[in-house]
Design an enzyme around this catalytic site. Structure first.
Site, mmCIF file in Angstrom:
data_model
loop_
_atom_site.group_PDB
_atom_site.id
_atom_site.type_symbol
_atom_site.label_atom_id
_atom_site.label_comp_id
_atom_site.label_asym_id
_atom_site.label_seq_id
_atom_site.Cartn_x
_atom_site.Cartn_y
_atom_site.Cartn_z
ATOM 1 N N GLY A 214 20.427 11.765 106.472
ATOM 2 C CA GLY A 214 19.202 12.522 106.753
ATOM 3 C C GLY A 214 19.626 13.959 107.001
ATOM 4 N NE ARG B 78 11.767 10.626 102.941
ATOM 5 C CZ ARG B 78 12.641 11.646 103.012
ATOM 6 N NH1 ARG B 78 12.791 12.472 101.989
ATOM 7 N NH2 ARG B 78 13.317 11.850 104.091
ATOM 8 C CG ASN C 136 17.277 20.591 103.235
ATOM 9 O OD1 ASN C 136 17.879 20.482 102.172
ATOM 10 N ND2 ASN C 136 17.789 20.238 104.389
ATOM 11 C CE LYS D 154 21.223 25.739 102.255
ATOM 12 N NZ LYS D 154 21.023 24.386 102.794
ATOM 13 N NE ARG D 155 24.509 33.365 94.510
ATOM 14 C CZ ARG D 155 25.431 33.929 93.720
ATOM 15 N NH1 ARG D 155 26.488 34.510 94.237
ATOM 16 N NH2 ARG D 155 25.282 33.904 92.415
ATOM 17 N N GLY E 32 24.590 16.498 100.587
ATOM 18 C CA GLY E 32 24.951 16.735 101.986
ATOM 19 C C GLY E 32 25.747 18.017 102.189
ATOM 20 C CB ALA E 33 27.538 20.320 99.880
ATOM 21 N N GLY E 34 24.899 21.092 101.528
ATOM 22 C CA GLY E 34 24.055 22.135 102.124
ATOM 23 C C GLY E 34 23.894 21.930 103.627
ATOM 24 C CG ASP E 35 22.052 18.463 104.969
ATOM 25 O OD1 ASP E 35 21.160 19.306 104.757
ATOM 26 O OD2 ASP E 35 21.977 17.275 104.611
HETATM 27 O O1 KDG Z 1 20.526 16.722 102.517
HETATM 28 C C1 KDG Z 1 21.123 15.525 102.146
HETATM 29 C C2 KDG Z 1 19.957 14.613 102.110
HETATM 30 O O2 KDG Z 1 19.473 14.568 100.812
HETATM 31 C C3 KDG Z 1 20.045 13.265 102.656
HETATM 32 O O3 KDG Z 1 20.958 13.067 103.679
HETATM 33 C C4 KDG Z 1 18.711 12.623 102.892
HETATM 34 O O4 KDG Z 1 17.305 13.817 104.369
HETATM 35 C C5 KDG Z 1 17.519 13.428 103.267
HETATM 36 C C6 KDG Z 1 16.546 13.760 102.240
HETATM 37 O O5 KDG Z 1 15.374 13.767 102.584
HETATM 38 O O6 KDG Z 1 16.894 14.026 101.108
#
Ligand code: KDG
Length: 312
Positions: free
Chosen positions: A31, A102, A162, A223-224, A252-255
């Site tokens: 997440g 979801r 995001n 973020k590039r 997950g790299a952006g997070d």
């Molecule tokens: O940012 C990485 C996410 O894609 C992943 O962990 C799940 O939160 C998420 C999503 O909604 O994509």
């Protein structure tokens, strides 16, 4: 509490090969917001995650995992809705497809009453993402409540766009993003997200940064990905190259990038250090298949050379 507070949905995660034929899979959780909280925690910052999960084994898995990572977990286990699930289908070494299950999830039933009084006021920094804003009307109401509470208490807001088109459907995400970006102390956006938020079509990163700054109330980080990042922090432009690593999985790299930046912000470090840690955390996330498992500790961080931010 002086650490990070973030709210959002954490999902069960099934990672497998091409689904048509796969016979094995690995299971875990992921997440965006909890990924950031784990990243901050690994770098030594206190971090709290607030969210709703189903009263089911996936929900138990989410809570156990987040607690095991040292997060303070403030959760509601919802008996009437399931924990959301995400399937990561690795179709080839270069391509991963993410499928979400979801709609109607417990996480999307987040509501303002789930936020205990005083929680936001006690935070050092509140981090929200565009995912939570798009999950449902009650999740958006919760984010608005947290944002406004933070503003009232003088707690800075971090906002990562995001964008997940799937959670918004035909609703207008950009205008909601703009209202959060305008009130945030720091905004993170990818290049496509910056174009969506600002309405510009430019592909020139410097022009895009200018547009983004115009729509934001504070510092801005573009973020590039493999090209690193561009930022305007305290009115100064900085560029940092990405750290080149053999990429296993970029999800997950952006997070991870955001976690590195915020951990250093919370630790009182200067902008160049924040960005140098951010790109190294992004690289660590690319080195392993999970969304957050590869996030670095301080000791890990030193195993990658610190890139030199360039002032422009
Ligand atoms: O940012 C990485 C996410 O894609 C992943 O962990 C799940 O939160 C998420 C999503 O909604 O994509």
């Amino acid at each position: 509490m002086t650490g990070l507070l973030t709210i959002g949905e954490t999902l069960g995660l099934v990672a497998t090969g091409p689904l048509r034929h796969a016979t094995t899979a690995s299971v875990g959780i992921g997440g965006a917001e909890s990924n950031v909280a784990i990243g901050v925690r690994r770098l030594g910052g206190p971090a709290t995650w607030l969210g709703r999960v189903g009263d089911d084994p996936w929900g138990e898995r989410v809570l156990r995992e987040l607690r095991a990572e040292g997060l303070v977990v403030v959760s509601v286990s919802d008996p009437d809705a399931p924990t959301a699930l995400m399937t990561k289908e690795r179709r080839s070494a270069l391509a991963t497809t993410v499928l979400y299950h979801r709609a109607g999830s417990a996480g999307s039933r987040l509501r303002p009453a789930d936020v205990p009084p005083g929680l936001v006021d006690d935070a050092g920094l509140v981090h929200l993402t565009g995912i939570t804003l798009g999950l449902s009307d009650t999740a958006l109401a919760t984010a608005l409540h947290v944002r406004d509470r933070a503003a009232g208490a003088g707690v800075p807001l971090s906002f990562d766009v995001n964008h997940r088109a799937g959670v918004w459907g035909t609703r207008d995400a950009a205008s909601v993003y703009r209202s959060f970006a305008a009130r945030a102390a720091v905004v993170f956006a990818g290049e496509d997200e910056a174009r969506l938020l600002t309405g510009t079509a430019t592909t020139d990163p410097e022009a895009l940064l200018d547009e983004l700054v115009a729509g934001c109330g504070g510092d801005v980080v573009l973020k590039r990905g493999a090209d690193g990042c561009l930022a305007r922090i305290d009115g100064v432009d900085l560029a940092v190259p990405a750290v080149v690593v053999p990429v296993v999985d970029t999800v997950g790299a952006g997070d991870a990038f955001v976690a590195g930046y915020l951990a250093e912000l919370l630790a009182g470090r200067d902008p160049a250090t924040r960005l140098a840690t951010a790109v190294r955390c992004g690289a660590f996330a690319c080195l392993s298949p999970g969304d957050w498992e590869g996030l670095p500790t301080r000791a890990d961080l030193d195993t990658l050379d610190r890139p030199d931010p360039v002032t422009r």
